[in-house]
Scaffold this motif. Structure first.
Motif, PDB file in Angstrom:
ATOM      1  N   GLY A  51      68.265  12.241  69.955  1.00  0.00           N
ATOM      2  CA  GLY A  51      68.356  10.791  70.120  1.00  0.00           C
ATOM      3  C   GLY A  51      69.116  10.082  69.023  1.00  0.00           C
ATOM      4  N   LYS A  52      69.719  10.823  68.099  1.00  0.00           N
ATOM      5  CA  LYS A  52      70.418  10.270  66.930  1.00  0.00           C
ATOM      6  C   LYS A  52      69.467   9.497  66.017  1.00  0.00           C
ATOM      7  N   PRO A  53      68.509  10.176  65.408  1.00  0.00           N
ATOM      8  CA  PRO A  53      67.540   9.505  64.534  1.00  0.00           C
ATOM      9  C   PRO A  53      68.203   8.889  63.306  1.00  0.00           C
ATOM     10  N   PRO A  54      67.778   7.674  62.927  1.00  0.00           N
ATOM     11  CA  PRO A  54      68.356   6.974  61.766  1.00  0.00           C
ATOM     12  C   PRO A  54      67.677   7.403  60.467  1.00  0.00           C
ATOM     13  N   LEU A  55      67.876   8.642  60.084  1.00  0.00           N
ATOM     14  CA  LEU A  55      67.126   9.233  58.980  1.00  0.00           C
ATOM     15  C   LEU A  55      67.298   8.468  57.672  1.00  0.00           C
ATOM     16  N   ALA A  56      68.424   7.800  57.494  1.00  0.00           N
ATOM     17  CA  ALA A  56      68.683   7.093  56.231  1.00  0.00           C
ATOM     18  C   ALA A  56      67.978   5.735  56.156  1.00  0.00           C
ATOM     19  N   ASP A  57      67.343   5.288  57.236  1.00  0.00           N
ATOM     20  CA  ASP A  57      66.694   3.967  57.270  1.00  0.00           C
ATOM     21  C   ASP A  57      65.210   4.138  57.597  1.00  0.00           C
ATOM     22  N   LEU A  90      73.689  16.395  64.621  1.00  0.00           N
ATOM     23  CA  LEU A  90      72.892  15.838  63.533  1.00  0.00           C
ATOM     24  C   LEU A  90      73.697  15.560  62.264  1.00  0.00           C
ATOM     25  N   HIS A  91      74.980  15.330  62.405  1.00  0.00           N
ATOM     26  CA  HIS A  91      75.783  14.810  61.303  1.00  0.00           C
ATOM     27  C   HIS A  91      75.564  13.295  61.280  1.00  0.00           C
ATOM     28  N   LEU A  92      74.559  12.876  60.541  1.00  0.00           N
ATOM     29  CA  LEU A  92      74.065  11.504  60.592  1.00  0.00           C
ATOM     30  C   LEU A  92      74.592  10.683  59.423  1.00  0.00           C
ATOM     31  N   PRO A  93      74.847   9.392  59.639  1.00  0.00           N
ATOM     32  CA  PRO A  93      75.340   8.534  58.556  1.00  0.00           C
ATOM     33  C   PRO A  93      74.382   8.506  57.373  1.00  0.00           C
ATOM     34  N   GLY A  94      74.929   8.684  56.182  1.00  0.00           N
ATOM     35  CA  GLY A  94      74.135   8.597  54.969  1.00  0.00           C
ATOM     36  C   GLY A  94      73.219   9.767  54.709  1.00  0.00           C
ATOM     37  N   LEU A 112      62.536  22.894  73.136  1.00  0.00           N
ATOM     38  CA  LEU A 112      63.643  22.618  72.217  1.00  0.00           C
ATOM     39  C   LEU A 112      64.747  23.617  72.470  1.00  0.00           C
ATOM     40  N   MET A 113      65.999  23.186  72.342  1.00  0.00           N
ATOM     41  CA  MET A 113      67.123  24.108  72.443  1.00  0.00           C
ATOM     42  C   MET A 113      68.185  23.743  71.415  1.00  0.00           C
ATOM     43  N   ILE A 114      68.893  24.748  70.951  1.00  0.00           N
ATOM     44  CA  ILE A 114      69.932  24.547  69.961  1.00  0.00           C
ATOM     45  C   ILE A 114      71.239  24.183  70.660  1.00  0.00           C
ATOM     46  N   GLY A 115      72.046  23.364  69.994  1.00  0.00           N
ATOM     47  CA  GLY A 115      73.359  23.004  70.511  1.00  0.00           C
ATOM     48  C   GLY A 115      74.303  22.737  69.359  1.00  0.00           C
ATOM     49  N   CYS A 116      75.563  23.114  69.523  1.00  0.00           N
ATOM     50  CA  CYS A 116      76.504  22.964  68.403  1.00  0.00           C
ATOM     51  C   CYS A 116      77.256  21.629  68.448  1.00  0.00           C
ATOM     52  N   ASP A 117      77.254  20.950  69.603  1.00  0.00           N
ATOM     53  CA  ASP A 117      77.985  19.684  69.768  1.00  0.00           C
ATOM     54  C   ASP A 117      79.486  19.857  69.506  1.00  0.00           C
ATOM     55  N   TRP A 118      80.004  21.038  69.768  1.00  0.00           N
ATOM     56  CA  TRP A 118      81.440  21.283  69.617  1.00  0.00           C
ATOM     57  C   TRP A 118      82.201  20.593  70.748  1.00  0.00           C
ATOM     58  N   PRO A 119      83.361  19.973  70.525  1.00  0.00           N
ATOM     59  CA  PRO A 119      84.123  19.934  69.269  1.00  0.00           C
ATOM     60  C   PRO A 119      83.820  18.721  68.382  1.00  0.00           C
ATOM     61  N   VAL A 120      82.929  17.826  68.862  1.00  0.00           N
ATOM     62  CA  VAL A 120      82.658  16.613  68.084  1.00  0.00           C
ATOM     63  C   VAL A 120      82.097  16.965  66.707  1.00  0.00           C
ATOM     64  N   SER A 121      81.288  18.014  66.647  1.00  0.00           N
ATOM     65  CA  SER A 121      80.666  18.379  65.375  1.00  0.00           C
ATOM     66  C   SER A 121      81.687  18.737  64.303  1.00  0.00           C
ATOM     67  N   THR A 122      82.868  19.166  64.698  1.00  0.00           N
ATOM     68  CA  THR A 122      83.876  19.564  63.704  1.00  0.00           C
ATOM     69  C   THR A 122      84.399  18.372  62.906  1.00  0.00           C
ATOM     70  N   MET A 123      84.077  17.159  63.332  1.00  0.00           N
ATOM     71  CA  MET A 123      84.421  15.986  62.539  1.00  0.00           C
ATOM     72  C   MET A 123      83.529  15.890  61.305  1.00  0.00           C
ATOM     73  N   GLY A 124      82.352  16.527  61.355  1.00  0.00           N
ATOM     74  CA  GLY A 124      81.428  16.466  60.233  1.00  0.00           C
ATOM     75  C   GLY A 124      81.400  17.726  59.390  1.00  0.00           C
ATOM     76  N   ALA A 125      81.662  18.874  60.034  1.00  0.00           N
ATOM     77  CA  ALA A 125      81.652  20.157  59.320  1.00  0.00           C
ATOM     78  C   ALA A 125      82.274  21.204  60.227  1.00  0.00           C
ATOM     79  N   PRO A 126      82.780  22.280  59.660  1.00  0.00           N
ATOM     80  CA  PRO A 126      83.288  23.373  60.495  1.00  0.00           C
ATOM     81  C   PRO A 126      82.182  23.904  61.410  1.00  0.00           C
TER      82      PRO A 126
END
Length: 208
Positions: A91-97, A124-128, A152-166
């Motif tokens: 759900g894109k948790p706002p971990l920094a707030d 889970l490449h989240l702001p802050g 629960l299931m794992i997902g890589c979010d490729w290719p969007v995730s590559t904007m945050g890390a390889p």
């Protein structure tokens, strides 16, 4: 995974008729975070279309749900119990707030109480927030508590995730978190939940 016109039940029905002829079509996904309608999942036409999705034995994936759509996802799961609702990226948790995290946690826990829901460890490449296992561990533990490894299931979010890390780095962090579970629980998160949720055909590896 594909897209159908959820706000038009007639078009959705026609698309479902065509798309379900293809065995790789396992569910629908609408980029609700790009839709200007904050009540999209609560629209009567969308609910009608998603009831059709459920009748076809398909899933609906909901990305980037917080803050506008996470509560709607809870209502959707309750009102169409035949539909499997997959929450992408937790759900894109706002971990920094911390204040917003309280709101996210309430809706996230409520969603986990609905038996027809699944959450995806992805995006889970989240702001802050540093993308490390230690930084993401509170989210992972909340997800395990709310849904259990069997939903629960794992997902890589490729290719969007590559904007945050390889890709490798993204996956390594998730695998480090999952490694804290028991072997059967790891199997659930890494493959069994996805196989069951999306009705995937699995071909055993040949021996020798």
């Amino acid at each position: 995974m594909g897209w159908i016109r959820l706000d038009s039940p007639a078009e959705a029905a026609e698309q479902l008729h065509r798309f379900t002829a293809h065995p790789v079509f396992k569910g629908v996904r609408h980029l609700i975070h790009d839709d200007p309608r904050g009540d999209f999942l609560d629209l009567p036409a969308v609910r009608e279309s998603l009831a059709l999705v459920a009748q076809h034995g398909l899933t609906v994936d909901i990305p980037d749900a917080f803050p506008r759509h996470l509560g709607s996802a809870v209502r959707l799961a309750r009102e169409i119990p035949e539909l499997t609702v997959v929450l992408d990226h937790l759900g894109k948790p706002p971990l920094a707030d911390p204040d917003l995290m309280k709101l996210w946690s309430a809706d996230f826990q409520a969603l986990g109480q609905e038996p027809n829901t699944v959450a995806k460890l992805s995006g889970l490449h989240l702001p802050g927030v540093q993308y490390t296992a230690d930084a993401l561990r509170p989210l992972f533990e909340s997800a395990v508590e709310a849904f259990g490894p069997e939903r629960l299931m794992i997902g890589c979010d490729w290719p969007v995730s590559t904007m945050g890390a390889p890709y490798g780095r993204t996956l390594d962090v998730l695998l480090e978190l999952v490694s804290t579970l028991s072997p059967p629980e790891q199997d659930a998160v890494l493959e069994e939940t996805a196989i069951r949720t999306y009705g995937l055909a699995v071909t055993p590896l040949a021996e020798g």
